[in-house]
Design a protein around this motif. Structure first.
Motif, mmCIF file in Angstrom:
data_model
loop_
_atom_site.group_PDB
_atom_site.id
_atom_site.type_symbol
_atom_site.label_atom_id
_atom_site.label_comp_id
_atom_site.label_asym_id
_atom_site.label_seq_id
_atom_site.Cartn_x
_atom_site.Cartn_y
_atom_site.Cartn_z
ATOM 1 N N ARG A 1 -6.745 -7.865 -16.219
ATOM 2 C CA ARG A 1 -5.873 -8.589 -15.295
ATOM 3 C C ARG A 1 -4.408 -8.485 -15.703
ATOM 4 N NH1 ARG A 1 -8.463 -14.461 -16.721
ATOM 5 N NH2 ARG A 1 -10.316 -13.332 -16.088
ATOM 6 N N GLY A 2 -4.011 -7.400 -16.323
ATOM 7 C CA GLY A 2 -2.631 -7.297 -16.788
ATOM 8 C C GLY A 2 -1.713 -6.493 -15.895
ATOM 9 N N GLU A 3 -2.219 -5.978 -14.768
ATOM 10 C CA GLU A 3 -1.417 -5.098 -13.929
ATOM 11 C C GLU A 3 -0.700 -5.874 -12.828
ATOM 12 O OE1 GLU A 3 -3.361 -1.074 -13.131
ATOM 13 O OE2 GLU A 3 -5.088 -2.329 -13.579
ATOM 14 N N PRO B 1 -6.047 -6.963 -9.698
ATOM 15 C CA PRO B 1 -7.231 -7.316 -10.493
ATOM 16 C C PRO B 1 -8.023 -6.048 -10.778
ATOM 17 C CG PRO B 1 -7.582 -7.878 -8.194
ATOM 18 C CD PRO B 1 -6.181 -7.348 -8.291
ATOM 19 N N GLY B 2 -7.867 -5.515 -11.971
ATOM 20 C CA GLY B 2 -8.453 -4.219 -12.301
ATOM 21 C C GLY B 2 -9.967 -4.215 -12.237
ATOM 22 N N ALA B 3 -10.519 -3.045 -12.459
ATOM 23 C CA ALA B 3 -11.969 -2.882 -12.436
ATOM 24 C C ALA B 3 -12.629 -3.713 -13.534
ATOM 25 C CB ALA B 3 -12.317 -1.408 -12.609
ATOM 26 N N ILE B 4 -13.786 -4.243 -13.212
ATOM 27 C CA ILE B 4 -14.581 -4.976 -14.195
ATOM 28 C C ILE B 4 -15.532 -3.973 -14.842
ATOM 29 C CG2 ILE B 4 -16.253 -6.822 -14.545
ATOM 30 C CD1 ILE B 4 -15.084 -8.169 -12.064
ATOM 31 N N VAL B 5 -15.271 -3.630 -16.094
ATOM 32 C CA VAL B 5 -16.039 -2.601 -16.787
ATOM 33 C C VAL B 5 -16.695 -3.228 -18.013
ATOM 34 C CG1 VAL B 5 -15.956 -0.350 -17.916
ATOM 35 C CG2 VAL B 5 -14.438 -0.835 -15.979
ATOM 36 N N ASN B 6 -18.008 -3.044 -18.112
ATOM 37 C CA ASN B 6 -18.770 -3.576 -19.246
ATOM 38 C C ASN B 6 -18.538 -5.069 -19.435
ATOM 39 O OD1 ASN B 6 -19.805 -1.026 -19.802
ATOM 40 N ND2 ASN B 6 -18.070 -0.511 -21.114
ATOM 41 N N ASN B 7 -18.465 -5.777 -18.288
ATOM 42 C CA ASN B 7 -18.306 -7.223 -18.285
ATOM 43 C C ASN B 7 -16.971 -7.672 -18.892
ATOM 44 O OD1 ASN B 7 -19.396 -9.599 -17.314
ATOM 45 N ND2 ASN B 7 -20.351 -10.138 -19.259
ATOM 46 N N PRO C 1 -10.113 5.881 -9.354
ATOM 47 C CA PRO C 1 -9.408 5.086 -10.360
ATOM 48 C C PRO C 1 -9.738 5.519 -11.782
ATOM 49 C CG PRO C 1 -10.347 3.680 -8.681
ATOM 50 C CD PRO C 1 -10.898 5.051 -8.443
ATOM 51 N N LYS C 2 -8.701 5.479 -12.604
ATOM 52 C CA LYS C 2 -8.850 5.841 -14.024
ATOM 53 C C LYS C 2 -8.644 4.584 -14.859
ATOM 54 C CE LYS C 2 -6.848 9.020 -17.427
ATOM 55 N NZ LYS C 2 -5.716 9.926 -17.714
ATOM 56 N N GLY C 3 -9.510 3.598 -14.632
ATOM 57 C CA GLY C 3 -9.410 2.349 -15.378
ATOM 58 C C GLY C 3 -8.357 1.426 -14.802
ATOM 59 N N GLN C 4 -7.244 1.998 -14.341
ATOM 60 C CA GLN C 4 -6.165 1.214 -13.756
ATOM 61 C C GLN C 4 -6.055 1.617 -12.294
ATOM 62 O OE1 GLN C 4 -2.666 2.115 -16.034
ATOM 63 N NE2 GLN C 4 -3.806 2.133 -17.939
ATOM 64 N N GLN C 5 -5.871 0.633 -11.407
ATOM 65 C CA GLN C 5 -5.903 0.924 -9.991
ATOM 66 C C GLN C 5 -4.741 1.796 -9.553
ATOM 67 O OE1 GLN C 5 -6.999 -1.748 -6.331
ATOM 68 N NE2 GLN C 5 -5.241 -2.316 -6.991
ATOM 69 N N ALA D 1 -28.547 -6.104 -17.268
ATOM 70 C CA ALA D 1 -27.584 -5.978 -18.372
ATOM 71 C C ALA D 1 -26.758 -7.249 -18.455
ATOM 72 C CB ALA D 1 -26.695 -4.765 -18.171
ATOM 73 N N TRP D 2 -26.233 -7.705 -17.318
ATOM 74 C CA TRP D 2 -25.571 -8.998 -17.229
ATOM 75 C C TRP D 2 -25.509 -9.430 -15.775
ATOM 76 C CZ3 TRP D 2 -22.887 -4.883 -19.643
ATOM 77 C CH2 TRP D 2 -22.062 -4.151 -18.801
ATOM 78 N N ASP D 3 -25.472 -10.718 -15.600
ATOM 79 C CA ASP D 3 -25.440 -11.319 -14.268
ATOM 80 C C ASP D 3 -24.513 -12.520 -14.365
ATOM 81 O OD1 ASP D 3 -25.799 -12.410 -11.811
ATOM 82 O OD2 ASP D 3 -27.986 -12.300 -11.821
ATOM 83 N N THR D 4 -23.306 -12.379 -13.798
ATOM 84 C CA THR D 4 -22.266 -13.387 -13.988
ATOM 85 C C THR D 4 -21.721 -13.848 -12.643
ATOM 86 O OG1 THR D 4 -21.622 -12.304 -16.036
ATOM 87 C CG2 THR D 4 -20.048 -13.860 -15.096
ATOM 88 N N THR D 5 -21.459 -15.133 -12.544
ATOM 89 C CA THR D 5 -20.709 -15.677 -11.410
ATOM 90 C C THR D 5 -19.366 -16.155 -11.936
ATOM 91 O OG1 THR D 5 -22.723 -16.363 -10.275
ATOM 92 C CG2 THR D 5 -20.657 -17.384 -9.586
ATOM 93 N N ALA D 6 -18.287 -15.650 -11.330
ATOM 94 C CA ALA D 6 -16.947 -15.948 -11.833
ATOM 95 C C ALA D 6 -15.970 -16.010 -10.675
ATOM 96 C CB ALA D 6 -16.516 -14.884 -12.852
ATOM 97 N N VAL D 7 -14.701 -16.234 -11.022
ATOM 98 C CA VAL D 7 -13.626 -16.293 -10.032
ATOM 99 C C VAL D 7 -12.697 -15.105 -10.267
ATOM 100 C CG1 VAL D 7 -11.654 -17.608 -9.177
ATOM 101 C CG2 VAL D 7 -13.761 -18.799 -9.839
ATOM 102 N N ARG D 8 -12.445 -14.357 -9.228
ATOM 103 C CA ARG D 8 -11.562 -13.197 -9.328
ATOM 104 C C ARG D 8 -10.134 -13.673 -9.574
ATOM 105 N NH1 ARG D 8 -11.651 -8.118 -10.886
ATOM 106 N NH2 ARG D 8 -11.349 -6.503 -9.292
ATOM 107 N N GLN D 9 -9.482 -13.086 -10.585
ATOM 108 C CA GLN D 9 -8.144 -13.496 -10.987
ATOM 109 C C GLN D 9 -7.152 -12.349 -10.762
ATOM 110 O OE1 GLN D 9 -7.455 -16.581 -12.023
ATOM 111 N NE2 GLN D 9 -9.549 -17.333 -12.265
ATOM 112 N N ASN D 10 -5.875 -12.698 -10.813
ATOM 113 C CA ASN D 10 -4.778 -11.729 -10.732
ATOM 114 C C ASN D 10 -4.777 -10.956 -9.418
ATOM 115 O OD1 ASN D 10 -2.446 -10.668 -12.125
ATOM 116 N ND2 ASN D 10 -3.546 -8.737 -12.316
#
Length: 660
Positions: free
Chosen positions: A273-275, A263-269, A499-503, A219-228
């Protein structure tokens, strides 16, 4: 400096000063500890002492608990990620956690973030399944399905009147950690210690995020940097240790202040990062132990705790949130044990707890909970048999702005240990125990996530096991020990939080009935190879089959409950040569599911990590120096403990400590 002055008169001490008759005497530093038969363990515990904790590349209590069998750690990733533990698939709330003999509490959500407790001043961590098998303990300790005891280091001032220790660490994710420990002898009977530290980190780390469709296509394959995932935290702990004639007293003060990003859950890519969350946790506790004559001992405990949490969510894809939660707890306990005969003792304990939660949310219930707990226990230690029986009566009264309700429960337990041969190298044990826990304030009263229809959760535990323990005076193997336990637990009206979307916020539900079958195996050995080379090995394996058996019509009937792997384990290998230590640790968690239905879409792959540390100790300018290099996840594995919360890959840390 303000915190140091504020907590100089807040203290803690040993809980084992006042124990009992002179049938067993041990010398621990300068304090003579005496032990009655009633105080001996009926069921053995798992322990990590100060020496082993120093060898592990672990820095918080949560990190160390990964090496206990039967424990599952929930880790949301990074230095500042929240870390909670689960015992034998029964959940965090069935696990009591005590700091210097007094339980840590969180009536708000029942989640104790063990990442906030540093190992810098910890002497020993002990895990008991069932309960601590000693009848001289607070009433609330009889109500847990399992218990963890964290014991602070007592000052070792046999050579000089003070000791200073400084420790600094720098590592990946821009992490810098500094701590200091000051121990001081105040008189022949009184000593003190002050431990303080701070932690700062950006929390950034590279990760690979991959998701596949049920047919196997990417579905997707991403390399990134974890933020927040940044954190800034300060901790200070002040202790005073006092001795009396046939007794002792203790007082402890603790303060932890932190500000972190979530750093909240990564959902659907989608990266959330607002929490943000700020915590101010502080408590003061005191204890008094006294032997009266040769047949009676009493212990008194008191504690006041205040927790202030500020949670903010500015994620533009969600409703904005800016809430404060203020929690208070007052605790008072007395435990009393009477030796009826040389091999027969009985105890009576009483606990009182007052919990209150305030918040600035709309239509908040403002709950207050009064808990009264009374326990009656007896213990027998005669020839080849040790046995302990107890019954705990719990009375709870909740009051909110919308009304009140009360609840009472009776929970018995029976523990037996048989030594069929002379000596203690082989023993057989068994226990049966009923445990109970009330839904938390979050479970019941939060308007956007609580569930007023939740019913209390109870569990029935059965356990049988054997122990082999042997010391050798000569040869390569100097000590070998093995524990094997098979258990069966039934949980009724099990409450599950995820978790319900927010940690910070959770969805709560009663699963109904859960049947848990499991096996715990633990083995350890010490080796003397030549004159200067010492080796240690420790391994544990856990098998758990935890099935939801609530309703045959459910699609997930008889499926494994979320986040419980069938197979998990860990291993620790250490080599010590003169002033050098080399340590390797391995952790494995098998396949599991992140939702109730055991379908391919919810399947989580196994993960494992390997960590390595190298330590060098040397003396220079009459100062003891210790340098350590840690390499964690040396194989750079991509894994998740909680779905959509990727964990760090390979990371490093360098530590330097100085002891004066």
């Amino acid at each position: 400096m303000v915190l140091l002055l504020l907590f100089t008169f807040h203290f803690s001490s040993l809980s084992s000063i006042a124990q009992s008759k002179l049938d067993s005497v041990q010398h621990v530093r300068e304090i003579v500890v005496v032990s009655r038969p009633a105080m001996r363990e009926v069921v053995p515990s798992q322990k990590l002492n100060g020496e082993m904790l120093e060898k592990l590349n672990s820095h918080s209590v949560a990190d160390a608990l990964r090496y206990f069998s039967g424990i599952q750690l929930k880790d949301y990733g990074g230095v500042g990620g929240i870390k909670t533990v689960n015992i034998r698939s029964m959940g965090t709330h069935h696990l009591g956690i005590s700091y210097d003999g007094v339980q840590l509490g969180n009536a708000q959500n029942g989640q104790i973030d063990l990442g906030q407790f540093s190992l810098d001043n910890v002497e020993e961590i002990t895990l008991y399944n069932g309960q601590k098998s000693a009848i001289f303990q607070p009433a609330s300790d009889f109500g847990n399905a399992g218990a963890i005891y964290i014991r602070t280091k007592a000052p070792d001032l046999s050579i000089q009147n003070y000791r200073l220790k400084f420790k600094a660490q720098y590592g990946s994710s821009d992490m810098f950690r500094f701590s200091t420990l000051w121990e001081q002898r105040l008189s022949e009977a009184v000593s003190s210690s002050v431990s303080a530290g701070f932690l700062t980190a950006s929390g950034k780390y590279k990760f690979r995020y991959e998701r596949r469709y049920p047919n196997g296509e990417t579905a997707w394959d991403t390399t990134a940097v974890r933020q927040n995932g940044d954190i800034h935290a300060e901790r200070i702990e002040a202790n005073l240790f006092g001795r009396l004639d046939q007794g002792g007293w203790q007082v402890k003060g603790y303060l932890y202040n932190s500000a972190r990003g979530i750093p909240g859950a990564i959902v659907n890519n989608v990266w959330r990062r607002g929490e943000r969350q700020q915590d101010l946790n502080t408590f003061v506790q005191a204890a008094f132990d006294k032997n009266i004559g040769n047949g009676f001992s009493t212990r008194w405990l008191a504690k006041y705790a205040y927790y202030n949490t500020h949670y903010v969510n500015k994620d533009s894809t969600q409703l904005p949130v800016d809430n404060r939660y203020k929690q208070q707890e007052f605790y008072l306990s007395t435990a009393n044990v009477l030796e009826l005969l040389p091999n027969w003792s009985a105890s009576l304990s009483y606990d009182f707890k007052w919990n209150k939660l305030n918040a600035d949310t709309y239509h908040f219930a403002f709950p207050t909970r009064l808990s009264n707990l009374v326990s009656l226990a007896t213990a027998v230690d005669y020839k080849h048999l040790k046995a302990q029986g107890s019954v705990l009566a719990t009375f709870i009264h909740d009051k909110t702005h919308h009304g009140s309700h009360s609840l009472s429960k009776l929970t018995p337990a029976l523990f037996v240990n048989i030594y069929p041969f002379r000596g203690t190298f082989f023993s057989m044990r068994a226990y049966v125990k009923k445990s109970f826990r009330m839904p938390t304030f979050n479970d019941l009263y939060y308007t956007d996530m609580g569930n007023a229809n939740l019913v209390p959760e109870s569990a029935l535990q059965y356990d049988a096991g054997v122990t082999l323990n042997k010391h050798f005076e000569h040869g390569v193997i100097r000590h070998a020990e093995m524990h094997f336990d098979a258990y069966y637990n039934t949980v009724h009206d099990k409450i599950v939080a995820y978790p319900k979307g927010q940690q910070f916020r959770w969805t709560m539900l009663n699963l109904g009935k859960v049947h848990i079958k499991g096996i715990d195996v633990e083995a350890e050995a010490d080796f003397q190879i030549g004159k200067d080379l010492v080796a240690t090995a420790r391994a544990q394996y856990t098998y758990q089959d935890a099935r939801d058996v609530t309703d045959p019509d459910d699609s997930y009937y008889n499926d494994q409950i979320p986040y419980i792997p069938w197979h998990s384990g860990s291993a620790i290998l250490g080599l010590s040569y003169k002033n050098w230590d080399l340590n390797y640790s391995f952790i494995y968690a098998g396949e599991r599911y992140d939702e109730q239905e055991n379908i391919l879409y919810n399947h989580m792959e196994p993960w494992y990590t390997s960590d390595l540390s190298l330590v060098c100790r040397f003396q220079w300018q009459k100062v003891l120096w210790r340098a350590q290099l840690d390499v964690n996840n040396i194989l750079d594995q991509d894994y998740e403990v909680i779905v959509n919360y990727p964990m760090p890959g390979r990371n490093y840390a360098v530590t330097l400590s100085v002891e004066i």
